[in-house]
Motif scaffolding. Sequence first.
Motif, PDB file in Angstrom:
ATOM      1  N   GLN A 209       0.827  -1.209   0.000  1.00 40.72           N
ATOM      2  CA  GLN A 209       0.000   0.000   0.000  1.00 40.72           C
ATOM      3  C   GLN A 209       0.860   1.258   0.000  1.00 40.72           C
ATOM      4  O   GLN A 209       0.564   2.236  -0.691  1.00 40.72           O
ATOM      5  N   ARG A 212       2.569   1.698  -3.329  1.00 40.19           N
ATOM      6  CA  ARG A 212       1.603   2.037  -4.374  1.00 40.19           C
ATOM      7  C   ARG A 212       0.995   3.434  -4.172  1.00 40.19           C
ATOM      8  O   ARG A 212       0.875   4.206  -5.111  1.00 40.19           O
ATOM      9  N   TYR A 213       0.583   3.746  -2.931  1.00 43.73           N
ATOM     10  CA  TYR A 213      -0.174   4.980  -2.713  1.00 43.73           C
ATOM     11  C   TYR A 213       0.530   5.986  -1.807  1.00 43.73           C
ATOM     12  O   TYR A 213       0.004   7.058  -1.546  1.00 43.73           O
ATOM     13  N   GLN A 216      -0.223   6.755   4.262  1.00 41.11           N
ATOM     14  CA  GLN A 216      -1.420   7.495   4.660  1.00 41.11           C
ATOM     15  C   GLN A 216      -1.632   7.291   6.156  1.00 41.11           C
ATOM     16  O   GLN A 216      -1.978   6.214   6.596  1.00 41.11           O
ATOM     17  N   LYS A 219      -4.863   5.617   8.276  1.00 38.50           N
ATOM     18  CA  LYS A 219      -5.810   4.902   7.413  1.00 38.50           C
ATOM     19  C   LYS A 219      -5.986   3.483   7.943  1.00 38.50           C
ATOM     20  O   LYS A 219      -5.032   2.714   7.995  1.00 38.50           O
TER      21      LYS A 219
END
Length: 249
Positions: A209, A212-213, A216, A219
């Motif tokens: 995660q 990829r992103y 955060q 989250k």
Amino acid sequence: MALVYGYIFIIGAVIGSFLNVVIYRLPNEQSVIKPRSYCPFCETTLTWKQLIPVLSYIWQRGKCASCQAQISIRYPLIEVFTGIIFIIIFMITGFSWLTIIYWVLAACFIAIFIIDIEHMIIPDEINLFIFIIGIGTSLLGLTIPIIQALIGSLLGGGILWFLAVASRGGMGGGDIKFAFAIGLFTGWQQMMLLLFIASLIGCVYGLYQIVRYGYQKGKPIPFGPFLVIAAMLVLLWGNTFISYYFSLF
Ligand SMILES: [Zn+2]
């Protein structure tokens, strides 16, 4: 033998069809038994022909026969997946009580997997169901002795409860209850392996995660899916792994 596998696949697909109902209704506090299955769009009750797993989806070309609404591919996929899991379990446990018990658990795991991803909860009903089956099958002598079962339960639930307190809510109540319930089937050794594997999958997923992103903060990631994958792996192959591990010393 091919015939046996065929029958088992059908049993799995029918259970998978029921799981679709559970996954859809349980988080909404609806009864999983009544009313009979209906189209969520036009609410037309399905005929027995439309209830046939997988095949009904194929001959209706993925659409409701009444209102032509698109039916999610998820429904037949869960039916096929449940059928395959049932065959894998049978290949390992053969004709035994354990096969039936693991089929029931696998069905619970699949429901938890999807519901936790969609709603970030593990329904109490499923955890309680696993807990009761765990106590019952242990007392009947079909799984592990009750003392070992209770130790596994207290250890798993205790560790996750401790983590929840230490992380101030980073671990959900449903995860803790699940560990209490599934510990009845694993005992303490397999429970340690289960938590290790679940954390490992969680870490790999978390890293993926982040790559990829990006990171955060805060989250939430549902932990239930990792727990049920680990539980299935451990129940099926845990003893093989543990005896191999100890044979190294
Ligand atoms: Zn419809």
